[in-house]
Each structure stands twice: as structure tokens, then as C-alpha cells.
Scaffold this motif. Structure first.
Motif, PDB file in Angstrom:
ATOM      1  N   HIS A 192      27.332  37.853  59.968  1.00  0.00           N
ATOM      2  CA  HIS A 192      27.636  37.128  58.748  1.00  0.00           C
ATOM      3  C   HIS A 192      29.056  37.495  58.311  1.00  0.00           C
ATOM      4  CE1 HIS A 192      25.005  34.439  56.572  1.00  0.00           C
ATOM      5  NE2 HIS A 192      23.945  35.084  57.027  1.00  0.00           N
ATOM      6  N   ARG A 193      29.798  36.512  57.841  1.00  0.00           N
ATOM      7  CA  ARG A 193      31.157  36.776  57.357  1.00  0.00           C
ATOM      8  C   ARG A 193      31.097  37.272  55.919  1.00  0.00           C
ATOM      9  NH1 ARG A 193      35.295  33.954  54.522  1.00  0.00           N
ATOM     10  NH2 ARG A 193      37.341  34.823  55.024  1.00  0.00           N
ATOM     11  N   VAL A 194      31.814  38.356  55.663  1.00  0.00           N
ATOM     12  CA  VAL A 194      31.903  38.910  54.313  1.00  0.00           C
ATOM     13  C   VAL A 194      33.352  38.822  53.852  1.00  0.00           C
ATOM     14  CG1 VAL A 194      31.641  40.971  52.890  1.00  0.00           C
ATOM     15  CG2 VAL A 194      29.938  40.453  54.671  1.00  0.00           C
ATOM     16  N   LEU A 376      34.490  41.100  43.402  1.00  0.00           N
ATOM     17  CA  LEU A 376      35.020  39.853  43.927  1.00  0.00           C
ATOM     18  C   LEU A 376      34.774  39.849  45.429  1.00  0.00           C
ATOM     19  CD1 LEU A 376      38.524  39.949  42.169  1.00  0.00           C
ATOM     20  CD2 LEU A 376      36.323  39.288  41.195  1.00  0.00           C
ATOM     21  N   GLY A 377      34.542  38.680  45.999  1.00  0.00           N
ATOM     22  CA  GLY A 377      34.241  38.622  47.418  1.00  0.00           C
ATOM     23  C   GLY A 377      32.752  38.787  47.667  1.00  0.00           C
ATOM     24  N   GLY A 378      32.385  38.936  48.927  1.00  0.00           N
ATOM     25  CA  GLY A 378      30.981  39.069  49.288  1.00  0.00           C
ATOM     26  C   GLY A 378      30.621  38.094  50.388  1.00  0.00           C
ATOM     27  N   VAL A 379      29.330  37.793  50.509  1.00  0.00           N
ATOM     28  CA  VAL A 379      28.846  36.925  51.577  1.00  0.00           C
ATOM     29  C   VAL A 379      29.475  35.546  51.444  1.00  0.00           C
ATOM     30  CG1 VAL A 379      26.814  35.801  52.564  1.00  0.00           C
ATOM     31  CG2 VAL A 379      26.678  38.178  51.778  1.00  0.00           C
ATOM     32  N   ASP A 380      30.069  35.070  52.520  1.00  0.00           N
ATOM     33  CA  ASP A 380      30.745  33.779  52.538  1.00  0.00           C
ATOM     34  C   ASP A 380      29.750  32.668  52.221  1.00  0.00           C
ATOM     35  OD1 ASP A 380      32.182  31.493  53.061  1.00  0.00           O
ATOM     36  OD2 ASP A 380      32.971  32.184  54.987  1.00  0.00           O
ATOM     37  N   ASP A 405      29.728  35.584  47.337  1.00  0.00           N
ATOM     38  CA  ASP A 405      31.130  35.456  46.931  1.00  0.00           C
ATOM     39  C   ASP A 405      31.256  34.487  45.756  1.00  0.00           C
ATOM     40  OD1 ASP A 405      33.881  35.616  46.836  1.00  0.00           O
ATOM     41  OD2 ASP A 405      34.206  34.215  48.486  1.00  0.00           O
ATOM     42  N   ILE A 406      30.641  34.874  44.638  1.00  0.00           N
ATOM     43  CA  ILE A 406      30.726  34.132  43.386  1.00  0.00           C
ATOM     44  C   ILE A 406      30.883  35.155  42.272  1.00  0.00           C
ATOM     45  CG2 ILE A 406      29.635  32.443  41.857  1.00  0.00           C
ATOM     46  CD1 ILE A 406      27.762  31.691  44.098  1.00  0.00           C
ATOM     47  N   ASP A 407      31.737  34.881  41.314  1.00  0.00           N
ATOM     48  CA  ASP A 407      31.856  35.774  40.169  1.00  0.00           C
ATOM     49  C   ASP A 407      32.320  34.984  38.952  1.00  0.00           C
ATOM     50  OD1 ASP A 407      35.021  36.229  39.882  1.00  0.00           O
ATOM     51  OD2 ASP A 407      34.501  36.263  42.002  1.00  0.00           O
TER      52      ASP A 407
END
Length: 430
Positions: A192-194, A376-380, A405-407
Motif C-alpha cells: 500500500h502506498r503511504v 498530514l499524509g497517510g494511506v493514499d 490521507d485526509i485532514d
């Protein structure tokens, strides 16, 4: 069916309290207690959602988030809270509405969720840090293979097998609550892309000697951040307003934290940031200061701004103005600051205006994860189905809350996200 929820933070607890299934559900958390970050929310008052969701431009990955919020919105969250015994209370501050439990205590929300989780018959496993997740034979879902995959979840002491798993581990903010980001590495091993995790909703660190004595000072201000690229060209300018808070090595407050969500992404790309404050945003400031000089002629110059700005901050502005006037050789001696207000020259007042409306905070950098409220960032999100929050790579793997990847900005947007994603996954699991 065996369902595993990895992470007992806000979204994990909400999911476990929402899940309506006869299947066996196990909630695994690395701490001795669930919801450690939840208990800190809103300075212990638990600001769990916001009044205004008419414009979601301030949510990162807006289109994806909007689709989730639209289905499970603020009113849905308020109804959920009432159903578990929490009476919502709306408070207004500087034109923005914040919802809290009427008790003003995050512990009320914590125990309301915990009681519902126990009533649902969820098995809670404490002090269990997940160190590895595998699917049987590491088989990825493809167009020709849509069969369910078993998941093997290993902690430091035990091994669990689930038919479906939900990743609700959060990000890397407030590391002392157990959010160390270790799940990202596990997900990357699973291909999984992070998106690179960065601290968000965090104050700015500074190494500005003038500001060292401002610890505890608060002031309403317009905050302007100018972003420069590597060639010193202006890329973007952000403006926020609200109460700014000074610490010995940090400058914080809601406008600073909201701004950090945008700025840190630029800083990580190698851009430079100039941060400045407009401390008294009004037209005709120079004329106002001229009149103020007439009225306060009897005061010492160092007290000229007393009552307009906090004393400690006023002293910094007076000092900066004095230094500029003394260092400017084009000024005659009679243009320099004298001890009495009545002797302040027009040139001094003009310089004073500049420092009030363009107060620079030097040598700034973003704070770290220890002080960040969100990640900020996380699972694409491109690898997650927006209708179910199921992985597009592994069938039976779902994601909730901050791990995505939502904030959002301050004010309950991120707990609303925890709820909205949790309820969506709860329906997906039924």
C-alpha cells in the motif's frame, strides 16, 4: 466471521460502538486504556464536531472527504452522540461554532463509547502492539480473484486470524498516546502506498531572541505566511485570523495550527516561509497613533502602546522601532526616540506602524509530532474505495480516521472525520 479492529483511538472506538453484527469482533490497542488522544481533545472538553460544514475546502483531499461527510454529516454525528447519552452543546468563539458534550468533559464521551463497546460484546485486547499483518500467502486481490482473504495479525505476544480487518491506528501525532506510525511500515510491506506523514495542527518553532520573553502572551492577529520557492519567488500566501499564543520557543494558537496544515507540505518540499502578524488591523493606524501621542503625552515612550497590545509584546515592538531608528543614519538626532511620549517623532510613529502591521517572526520552522494534533499524509486515498473505505488492493481490509490521507482544520473537523469514516466502515462490514 472474525473481524479485527486495529487501534482503539477515536475512530476505532466509534467503529466498535457502531458495529452491529453477530460476528466476533476484536479491538486491539497498544495501550492499557483506549482513547488516550480522545481524552485530550479540546483541552479535555472534547470539541467533537463543528457547526459549519457548508464549505469543505479546508479539508485536505476535499473531493474524497466530501463524499464521506455528505453521507454521514454533522447532524448524523450529533444524533449518534445523543443516542449514547451525550448531550451536545454549541459554543461560539470569534464567529466559529464548536460542539462539546454538555458536561464539558472528554471523559463523558470516552465512557459513553466504552460502555457501548462493551454492550456490543466486543473483545478488547489491551497492551498489544501490532508488529505485523499478513494475508494468507500475501495474496493480493485482483480482477480475477475476489475471494475473501484471511489476515494474520501478530502482536508482541500473540497471533490472531481475522476474516476482515480495519486499520484504525491513527497517524503519528501525540506520540505519547501510542501513535508511532509503525502501521505505515506494515502497510508499505503489503504494497500500500503511504503519503509521507508530516505534523499538522501544530505551532511554529522559532529561534527569535526578541520573542523569548513572551511566554504566555496571547493576542488577536491576522497571520500572513508567504511561501517562497528555492529561487526566492513567491509561490503562495496564506492568511488566517484569530488568537495567537506565544511560548518561549513556539508561537501557536488556532490560526497558526490551521496554517501549519498547508505550510508544512511546502516546507517538506524545500520551500521557505516568511511568517508575520498584523497586530492591529485597522485603517488610519498612523493617524490613530498621532492622536494617541496627543492624549498620552505624559507617559514614558516605553508605555506608549500599553492598553493597545500586551505589555511584553508592546515592549518588543518599541525596541524594534528604536533599533531601526538608531541604525538608520539618514535620521537626524531629533528624529530618534526620546524618553517621553510627547517627544516621539512622526518618523518614529511611521516606523511603529510598520512593526505593528508587519510583525515578523524570525527563524521559524514547523513543530514536531510530539506537539501535533493531527498527521498530514497517510494511506493514499487512490488505493481506497470511497464508497466502502475498503482497500482496492486487499479485499476485506478497511481504513478509518487519521490513518487516511485526509485532514481538517481545528474545531472538530478531524473527530467528525473519525466518526464519518467509522460509520461508513460499520455499514460496509454488515
Amino acid at each position: 466471521m472474525n473481524i479485527g479492529i486495529i487501534g482503539g483511538g477515536a475512530s476505532g472506538m466509534m467503529l466498535a460502538s457502531l458495529i452491529k453484527t453477530k460476528d466476533k469482533v476484536t479491538l486491539i490497542d497498544a495501550n492499557a486504556k483506549l482513547g488516550k488522544k480522545l481524552l485530550l481533545t479540546g483541552n479535555g472538553k472534547c470539541n467533537f464536531t463543528a457547526d459549519d460544514f457548508t464549505d469543505l475546502h479546508n479539508i485536505y483531499n476535499n473531493d474524497f472527504a466530501r463524499a464521506i461527510y455528505k453521507r454521514y454529516d454533522r447532524d448524523s454525528f450529533l444524533s449518534f452522540m445523543k443516542n449514547i447519552g451525550i448531550e451536545p452543546k454549541l459554543e461560539w468563539h470569534k464567529g466559529r461554532g464548536y460542539y462539546y458534550p454538555n458536561s464539558n468533559k472528554s471523559t463523558s464521551v470516552y465512557y459513553a463509547l466504552l460502555d457501548k463497546i462493551k454492550a456490543n460484546g466486543v473483545n478488547i485486547v489491551y497492551n498489544a502492539k501490532v508488529i505485523n499483518i499478513e494475508s494468507d500467502n500475501n495474496k493480493k486481490t485482483s480482477d480475477n480473484d475476489k475471494n475473501a482473504t484471511n489476515y494474520i495479525v501478530e502482536t508482541e505476544t500473540d497471533r490472531y486470524v481475522f476474516d476482515k480487518i480495519v486499520i484504525a491506528t491513527g497517524g503519528m501525532s501525540y506520540k505519547n498516546t501510542g501513535s508511532d506510525g509503525s502501521v505505515y511500515k506494515i502497510l508499505e510491506i503489503l504494497k500500500h502506498r503511504v503519503v509521507k506523514p508530516l505534523p499538522g495542527l501544530v505551532g511554529f518553532a522559532h529561534n527569535d531572541h526578541d520573542l523569548k520573553g513572551l511566554k504566555g502572551v496571547r493576542v488577536d492577529a491576522k497571520v500572513i505566511a508567504t511561501i517562497y520557492d528555492k529561487d526566492s519567488k513567491i509561490l503562495k500566501e496564506y492568511i488566517e485570523t484569530g488568537e495567537v499564543q506565544f511560548n518561549e520557543n513556539y508561537v501557536s494558537g488556532i490560526p497558526m495550527m490551521d496554517m501549519s496544515r498547508y505550510i508544512n507540505r511546502y516546507i517538506d518540499d524545500g520551500c521557505k516561509v516568511e511568517l508575520r502578524l498584523n497586530l492591529y488591523d485597522r485603517e488610519g493606524l498612523y493617524d490613530y497613533l498621532v492622536k494617541r501621542r496627543e492624549n498620552l503625552y505624559y507617559k514614558k515612550a516605553q508605555d506608549f502602546l500599553c492598553g493597545l497590545l500586551p505589555d511584553e509584546l508592546a515592549n518588543v515592538i518599541i525596541k524594534r522601532t528604536q533599533n531601526e531608528m538608531h541604525n538608520d543614519t539618514s535620521n537626524r538626532k531629533d528624529e530618534l526616540c526620546e524618553p517621553e511620549v510627547e517627544n516621539l517623532t512622526n518618523g518614529f510613529l511611521k516606523s511603529l506602524v510598520k512593526y505593528i502591521i508587519n510583525f515578523k517572526i524570525g527563524n521559524t520552522s514547523l513543530g514536531n509530532f510530539d506537539n501535533a494534533q493531527v498527521t498530514l499524509g497517510g494511506v493514499d486515498i487512490n488505493e481506497v474505495n470511497v464508497d466502502t473505505l475498503e482497500s482496492k488492493i486487499y479485499k476485506g481490509m478497511y481504513f478509518t480516521g487519521e490513518v487516511l490521507d485526509i485532514d481538517g482544520r481545528c474545531g472538530g473537523y478531524n473527530l467528525q472525520l473519525a466518526y464519518s469514516t467509522a460509520v461508513l466502515v460499520s455499514h460496509s462490514l454488515m
